[in-house]
Motif scaffolding. Structure first.
Motif, PDB file in Angstrom:
ATOM      1  N   UNK A 226       0.829  -1.203   0.000  1.00 12.77           N
ATOM      2  CA  UNK A 226       0.000   0.000   0.000  1.00 12.77           C
ATOM      3  C   UNK A 226       0.867   1.258   0.000  1.00 12.77           C
ATOM      4  N   UNK A 227       1.922   1.259   0.800  1.00 13.34           N
ATOM      5  CA  UNK A 227       2.811   2.419   0.855  1.00 13.34           C
ATOM      6  C   UNK A 227       3.542   2.587  -0.485  1.00 13.34           C
ATOM      7  N   UNK A 228       3.959   1.490  -1.084  1.00 16.80           N
ATOM      8  CA  UNK A 228       4.624   1.553  -2.392  1.00 16.80           C
ATOM      9  C   UNK A 228       3.691   2.154  -3.436  1.00 16.80           C
ATOM     10  N   UNK A 229       2.431   1.730  -3.444  1.00 14.60           N
ATOM     11  CA  UNK A 229       1.461   2.265  -4.405  1.00 14.60           C
ATOM     12  C   UNK A 229       1.241   3.766  -4.191  1.00 14.60           C
ATOM     13  N   UNK A 230       1.144   4.177  -2.937  1.00 20.63           N
ATOM     14  CA  UNK A 230       0.978   5.596  -2.639  1.00 20.63           C
ATOM     15  C   UNK A 230       2.215   6.387  -3.067  1.00 20.63           C
ATOM     16  N   UNK A 231       3.386   5.778  -2.895  1.00 26.20           N
ATOM     17  CA  UNK A 231       4.630   6.423  -3.308  1.00 26.20           C
ATOM     18  C   UNK A 231       4.680   6.596  -4.820  1.00 26.20           C
ATOM     19  N   UNK A 232       4.263   5.583  -5.548  1.00 27.88           N
ATOM     20  CA  UNK A 232       4.242   5.662  -7.006  1.00 27.88           C
ATOM     21  C   UNK A 232       3.320   6.780  -7.476  1.00 27.88           C
ATOM     22  N   UNK A 233       2.152   6.875  -6.885  1.00 27.66           N
ATOM     23  CA  UNK A 233       1.215   7.953  -7.245  1.00 27.66           C
ATOM     24  C   UNK A 233       1.826   9.318  -6.973  1.00 27.66           C
ATOM     25  N   UNK A 234       2.526   9.455  -5.842  1.00 28.03           N
ATOM     26  CA  UNK A 234       3.132  10.739  -5.481  1.00 28.03           C
ATOM     27  C   UNK A 234       4.209  11.141  -6.480  1.00 28.03           C
ATOM     28  N   UNK A 235       5.091  10.211  -6.835  1.00 25.21           N
ATOM     29  CA  UNK A 235       6.159  10.535  -7.773  1.00 25.21           C
ATOM     30  C   UNK A 235       5.605  10.903  -9.150  1.00 25.21           C
ATOM     31  N   UNK A 236       4.594  10.170  -9.597  1.00 26.77           N
ATOM     32  CA  UNK A 236       4.003  10.479 -10.885  1.00 26.77           C
ATOM     33  C   UNK A 236       3.400  11.880 -10.899  1.00 26.77           C
ATOM     34  N   UNK A 237       2.794  12.247  -9.786  1.00 28.55           N
ATOM     35  CA  UNK A 237       2.213  13.589  -9.714  1.00 28.55           C
ATOM     36  C   UNK A 237       3.309  14.645  -9.718  1.00 28.55           C
ATOM     37  N   UNK A 238       4.347  14.448  -8.919  1.00 23.59           N
ATOM     38  CA  UNK A 238       5.439  15.411  -8.899  1.00 23.59           C
ATOM     39  C   UNK A 238       6.057  15.588 -10.283  1.00 23.59           C
ATOM     40  N   UNK A 239       6.273  14.469 -10.980  1.00 23.21           N
ATOM     41  CA  UNK A 239       6.887  14.528 -12.308  1.00 23.21           C
ATOM     42  C   UNK A 239       5.978  15.250 -13.305  1.00 23.21           C
ATOM     43  N   UNK A 240       4.659  15.057 -13.189  1.00 17.90           N
ATOM     44  CA  UNK A 240       3.732  15.710 -14.109  1.00 17.90           C
ATOM     45  C   UNK A 240       3.778  17.235 -13.935  1.00 17.90           C
ATOM     46  N   UNK A 241       4.135  17.681 -12.732  1.00 18.99           N
ATOM     47  CA  UNK A 241       4.186  19.123 -12.467  1.00 18.99           C
ATOM     48  C   UNK A 241       5.521  19.715 -12.900  1.00 18.99           C
ATOM     49  N   UNK A 242       6.620  19.086 -12.505  1.00 18.10           N
ATOM     50  CA  UNK A 242       7.929  19.707 -12.738  1.00 18.10           C
ATOM     51  C   UNK A 242       8.484  19.451 -14.138  1.00 18.10           C
ATOM     52  N   UNK A 243       7.951  18.438 -14.853  1.00 15.44           N
ATOM     53  CA  UNK A 243       8.516  18.155 -16.165  1.00 15.44           C
ATOM     54  C   UNK A 243       7.631  18.729 -17.273  1.00 15.44           C
TER      55      UNK A 243
END
Length: 243
Positions: A226-243
């Protein structure tokens, strides 16, 4: 299990230094959403937008004073945890008690930052926390074992933080505020390694079930996943903003 989030983290790290405005907006969004979701898991009825205006200093009609303080206190606790990480302070009982004291400030000053002096049960869970007479020795063992057990087991940072969360909640050292304290402790460990994460309120049932399974059967896998899945969602969101 960790290959995807490690690859996403590498993509984000490759973009550093990130634009100043992007970093600021990401930080503000994380602080707001972390506060909203962590409190909502525990029954706070403030919506995301209501949490935002409370953190801006505005009172929301029809909501209790406690709910207002839960939002304000949680943001203050995040800021304090960030300052601890910046000073490179170690994991300690002082850290745990200070986080809890901030969370319950102006809500329950008698118990804020103090281990419980009574036995408790967790509603809806099979796991029964240990008797209060054993708390001090168990918390000392948790802190002493953090370096000797969690770090020396060569765990991935996300697994290490998830296991810390599970073990802390299993001890349940406080009368109230254990869940919010646990999520702050988990992120203390995660942010130190560059892996911040938010457990979302809509996953509340699965979150509680994974915790209870870990406590009763010593199977941590569902909670780690569950924590890994939440982490994946967080990174994808960060990347969508900064890239």
């Amino acid at each position: 299990m960790f290959e995807t989030i490690d690859a996403l983290k590498a993509q984000l790290d490759a973009l550093r230094p990130l634009p100043k405005n992007s970093v600021q907006s990401l930080h503000e969004a994380m602080m707001l959403e972390w506060t909203y979701h962590s409190n909502a898991i525990e029954g706070n009825t403030l919506t995301l937008k209501e949490t935002k205006v409370v953190l801006e200093g505005i009172t929301v009609g029809g909501k209790s004073i406690r709910e207002h303080f839960e939002a304000i206190n949680h943001r203050e606790a995040i800021e304090w945890v960030e300052s601890v990480i910046a000073r490179d302070e170690p994991f300690s009982e002082r850290l745990i008690k200070s986080i809890h004291q901030l969370l319950l400030k102006n809500i329950d000053n008698t118990n804020a930052g103090c281990y419980r002096q009574e036995n408790v049960m967790i509603a809806g869970a099979q796991h029964i926390p240990p008797e209060h007479l054993h708390l001090q020795s168990l918390m000392t063992e948790l802190v002493d074992g953090y370096e000797n057990h969690y770090e020396n087991q060569d765990y991935h940072p996300v697994e290490r933080a998830a296991r810390l969360h599970v073990d802390f909640v299993g001890i349940h050292p406080f009368v109230d505020g254990n869940g919010r304290t646990a999520r702050l402790l988990m992120n203390f460990d995660l942010m130190s390694s560059g892996y911040p994460v938010i457990i979302r309120a809509e996953n509340r049932l699965a979150y509680y079930e994974a915790l209870d399974k870990a406590h009763t059967s010593l199977c941590y896998q569902d909670f780690i996943a569950m924590v890994v899945e939440a982490e994946e969602d967080a990174f994808k969101r960060y990347l969508s903003i900064v890239s």
